[in-house]
Scaffold this motif. Structure first.
Motif, PDB file in Angstrom:
ATOM      1  N   PHE A 115      13.475   8.748   6.618  1.00  0.00           N
ATOM      2  CA  PHE A 115      12.418   9.083   7.568  1.00  0.00           C
ATOM      3  C   PHE A 115      11.430   7.937   7.685  1.00  0.00           C
ATOM      4  CE2 PHE A 115      11.600  11.098   3.428  1.00  0.00           C
ATOM      5  CZ  PHE A 115      10.417  10.477   3.046  1.00  0.00           C
ATOM      6  N   THR A 116      10.515   8.080   8.644  1.00  0.00           N
ATOM      7  CA  THR A 116       9.451   7.115   8.893  1.00  0.00           C
ATOM      8  C   THR A 116       8.113   7.757   8.548  1.00  0.00           C
ATOM      9  OG1 THR A 116      10.656   5.944  10.629  1.00  0.00           O
ATOM     10  CG2 THR A 116       8.256   5.779  10.676  1.00  0.00           C
ATOM     11  N   LEU A 117       7.240   6.993   7.894  1.00  0.00           N
ATOM     12  CA  LEU A 117       5.891   7.440   7.580  1.00  0.00           C
ATOM     13  C   LEU A 117       4.885   6.700   8.450  1.00  0.00           C
ATOM     14  CD1 LEU A 117       5.904   7.625   3.678  1.00  0.00           C
ATOM     15  CD2 LEU A 117       5.665   9.562   5.248  1.00  0.00           C
ATOM     16  N   ARG A 118       3.873   7.428   8.936  1.00  0.00           N
ATOM     17  CA  ARG A 118       2.796   6.846   9.719  1.00  0.00           C
ATOM     18  C   ARG A 118       1.463   7.273   9.113  1.00  0.00           C
ATOM     19  NH1 ARG A 118       5.568   9.029  15.188  1.00  0.00           N
ATOM     20  NH2 ARG A 118       4.148  10.771  14.790  1.00  0.00           N
ATOM     21  N   VAL A 119       0.536   6.335   8.984  1.00  0.00           N
ATOM     22  CA  VAL A 119      -0.770   6.624   8.369  1.00  0.00           C
ATOM     23  C   VAL A 119      -1.876   6.003   9.219  1.00  0.00           C
ATOM     24  CG1 VAL A 119      -2.255   6.196   6.372  1.00  0.00           C
ATOM     25  CG2 VAL A 119       0.138   6.815   6.021  1.00  0.00           C
ATOM     26  N   ARG A 120      -2.932   6.770   9.464  1.00  0.00           N
ATOM     27  CA  ARG A 120      -4.087   6.271  10.214  1.00  0.00           C
ATOM     28  C   ARG A 120      -5.332   7.025   9.762  1.00  0.00           C
ATOM     29  NH1 ARG A 120      -1.215   9.776  13.366  1.00  0.00           N
ATOM     30  NH2 ARG A 120      -2.390  11.552  14.248  1.00  0.00           N
ATOM     31  N   ALA A 121      -6.493   6.488  10.078  1.00  0.00           N
ATOM     32  CA  ALA A 121      -7.773   7.134   9.792  1.00  0.00           C
ATOM     33  C   ALA A 121      -8.423   7.559  11.096  1.00  0.00           C
ATOM     34  CB  ALA A 121      -8.690   6.184   9.027  1.00  0.00           C
ATOM     35  N   GLU A 122      -9.083   8.722  11.081  1.00  0.00           N
ATOM     36  CA  GLU A 122      -9.711   9.219  12.299  1.00  0.00           C
ATOM     37  C   GLU A 122     -10.806  10.228  11.965  1.00  0.00           C
ATOM     38  OE1 GLU A 122      -6.258  10.844  14.262  1.00  0.00           O
ATOM     39  OE2 GLU A 122      -6.637  12.851  13.477  1.00  0.00           O
ATOM     40  N   ASN A 123     -11.511  10.647  13.009  1.00  0.00           N
ATOM     41  CA  ASN A 123     -12.477  11.741  12.935  1.00  0.00           C
ATOM     42  C   ASN A 123     -13.637  11.439  11.990  1.00  0.00           C
ATOM     43  OD1 ASN A 123     -13.565  14.203  13.648  1.00  0.00           O
ATOM     44  ND2 ASN A 123     -12.277  15.396  12.250  1.00  0.00           N
ATOM     45  N   VAL A 135      -7.837  10.907   6.695  1.00  0.00           N
ATOM     46  CA  VAL A 135      -6.691  10.010   6.672  1.00  0.00           C
ATOM     47  C   VAL A 135      -5.463  10.869   6.971  1.00  0.00           C
ATOM     48  CG1 VAL A 135      -5.283   8.428   5.332  1.00  0.00           C
ATOM     49  CG2 VAL A 135      -7.773   8.425   5.050  1.00  0.00           C
ATOM     50  N   VAL A 136      -4.821  10.584   8.087  1.00  0.00           N
ATOM     51  CA  VAL A 136      -3.701  11.396   8.570  1.00  0.00           C
ATOM     52  C   VAL A 136      -2.391  10.677   8.272  1.00  0.00           C
ATOM     53  CG1 VAL A 136      -2.658  12.511  10.570  1.00  0.00           C
ATOM     54  CG2 VAL A 136      -5.156  12.339  10.395  1.00  0.00           C
ATOM     55  N   SER A 137      -1.491  11.382   7.604  1.00  0.00           N
ATOM     56  CA  SER A 137      -0.158  10.849   7.307  1.00  0.00           C
ATOM     57  C   SER A 137       0.875  11.752   7.958  1.00  0.00           C
ATOM     58  CB  SER A 137       0.083  10.788   5.792  1.00  0.00           C
ATOM     59  OG  SER A 137      -0.942  10.063   5.143  1.00  0.00           O
ATOM     60  N   GLU A 138       1.882  11.140   8.582  1.00  0.00           N
ATOM     61  CA  GLU A 138       2.911  11.908   9.282  1.00  0.00           C
ATOM     62  C   GLU A 138       4.298  11.412   8.898  1.00  0.00           C
ATOM     63  OE1 GLU A 138       0.494  12.862  13.429  1.00  0.00           O
ATOM     64  OE2 GLU A 138       1.733  11.058  13.289  1.00  0.00           O
ATOM     65  N   LEU A 139       5.246  12.345   8.888  1.00  0.00           N
ATOM     66  CA  LEU A 139       6.639  12.025   8.592  1.00  0.00           C
ATOM     67  C   LEU A 139       7.487  12.394   9.797  1.00  0.00           C
ATOM     68  CD1 LEU A 139       8.585  12.900   5.342  1.00  0.00           C
ATOM     69  CD2 LEU A 139       9.523  13.500   7.572  1.00  0.00           C
ATOM     70  N   THR A 157      -9.161  14.712   3.695  1.00  0.00           N
ATOM     71  CA  THR A 157     -10.557  14.522   4.094  1.00  0.00           C
ATOM     72  C   THR A 157     -11.333  13.920   2.927  1.00  0.00           C
ATOM     73  OG1 THR A 157     -10.453  16.399   5.611  1.00  0.00           O
ATOM     74  CG2 THR A 157     -12.641  15.644   4.941  1.00  0.00           C
ATOM     75  N   TYR A 158     -12.007  12.801   3.213  1.00  0.00           N
ATOM     76  CA  TYR A 158     -12.778  12.089   2.197  1.00  0.00           C
ATOM     77  C   TYR A 158     -14.254  12.105   2.563  1.00  0.00           C
ATOM     78  CZ  TYR A 158      -8.385  10.274   0.359  1.00  0.00           C
ATOM     79  OH  TYR A 158      -7.135  10.162  -0.186  1.00  0.00           O
ATOM     80  N   LEU A 159     -15.087  12.159   1.523  1.00  0.00           N
ATOM     81  CA  LEU A 159     -16.537  12.127   1.677  1.00  0.00           C
ATOM     82  C   LEU A 159     -17.081  10.867   1.043  1.00  0.00           C
ATOM     83  CD1 LEU A 159     -19.386  13.389   2.170  1.00  0.00           C
ATOM     84  CD2 LEU A 159     -19.127  14.508  -0.067  1.00  0.00           C
ATOM     85  N   ARG A 160     -17.893  10.131   1.816  1.00  0.00           N
ATOM     86  CA  ARG A 160     -18.666   9.017   1.286  1.00  0.00           C
ATOM     87  C   ARG A 160     -20.100   9.491   1.146  1.00  0.00           C
ATOM     88  NH1 ARG A 160     -18.768   4.789  -2.050  1.00  0.00           N
ATOM     89  NH2 ARG A 160     -20.463   3.358  -1.537  1.00  0.00           N
TER      90      ARG A 160
END
Length: 292
Positions: A115-123, A135-139, A157-160
């Motif tokens: 499979f292929t993995l995709r990762v990006r940050a948003e929102n 941080v969104v990860s998709e397969l 979901t991460y908190l700074r």
């Protein structure tokens, strides 16, 4: 969105020193800024059966040829770290708090399925204690068309902390709640952080040893949040549909070693669960599982 293609998993042994240097050299990062418009993509990912077996053993899953829904998170984690340690990422990795994780699978993923993995940050958005983002990860199975919808999606979901509008107004009320009657009592060994780190690659020092955890303000090592989620998910094996979403909010850390109380109950949508300190009314996480 720009795409950065990777032909192998980023080396976490190189990314952790980079994260440390980024935390020491925060500069303009403390002020935040836009999330990078870059998606990391790694194709032709295959599962190592030995690693999967070790993961299942550490987290309490049975040995099967289907991946637990939480397993793909450890495959995506190196891409997440690579994204969050780049210079254009607005926050240093050190000091970020993993506050929630939602995983959706539309069908199980098989051991022998590339499979292929995709990762990006948003929102990017404000929080009462600072700033949070996802941080969104998709397969996507390799056999699918290029733009096919993912069959597995992980939203971390991460908190700074810092610069928020106020404290956690629900904390006092939450800690006054009595823990529910447990479905099970689990003893969490003091080395579970090191054991999970060995199979996941997540060697954050707060999880490994009391001495290294104290350097970051913890009285002892704490369990990985994704280990606690996986351990709770394992308790539902044999009771879940092929397509479901498990949504978890992480609350207070599990200080190691620990004795925790797990409870679950049916809801109209599926299941709900909580994990508490077995000795005191301190909640570690709550979870919902919905079908479809």
């Amino acid at each position: 969105m720009a795409v950065k293609e990777l032909h192998s998993a980023p080396r976490l042994s190189a990314l952790y020193p980079k994260a440390l240097l980024g935390g020491l050299r925060t500069g303009g990062r403390e002020a935040g800024g836009a999330l990078p418009a870059t998606e990391y993509v790694r194709g032709d990912v295959v599962v190592d059966p030995a690693q999967l077996a070790a993961y299942n053993q550490v987290c309490g899953f049975r040995l099967t040829d289907e991946l637990p829904a939480t397993y793909q998170h450890i495959l995506a984690f190196p891409l997440q770290m690579a994204l969050m340690t780049e210079k254009d990422f607005p926050f240093p990795v050190l000091g970020m708090v993993h506050v929630a994780n939602r995983i959706t699978q539309t069908r199980p993923v098989r051991l022998d399925e590339p499979f292929t993995l995709r990762v990006r940050a948003e929102n990017l958005r404000p929080h009462e204690k600072g700033t949070q983002f996802d941080v969104v990860s998709e397969l996507v199975p390799n056999a699918s068309a290029e733009h096919h919808d993912p069959i597995w999606t992980d939203v971390s979901t991460y908190l700074r902390r810092g610069g928020g509008s106020g404290g956690d107004r629900s904390k006092g009320a939450r800690e006054q709640l009595a823990p529910p009657a447990p479905s099970a009592i689990w003893r969490v060994p003091g080395d579970i952080g090191r054991r999970y780190a060995e199979v996941s690659g997540d060697r954050n020092p707060i999880h490994l040893h009391p001495l290294t955890a104290r350097l970051f303000g913890f009285r002892s090592a704490i369990a990985h949040g994704m280990w606690t989620k996986a351990r709770c998910l394992a308790a539902f094996e044999g009771r879940l549909p092929e397509a479901f979403t498990i949504d978890v909010r992480f609350k207070l850390p599990v200080f190691l070693p620990a004795k925790v109380a797990f409870t679950s109950w049916r809801t109209e949508e599926g299941w709900a669960a909580e994990l508490w300190d077995a000795r005191r009314p301190k909640p570690h996480l709550d979870a919902t599982i919905t079908a479809g």
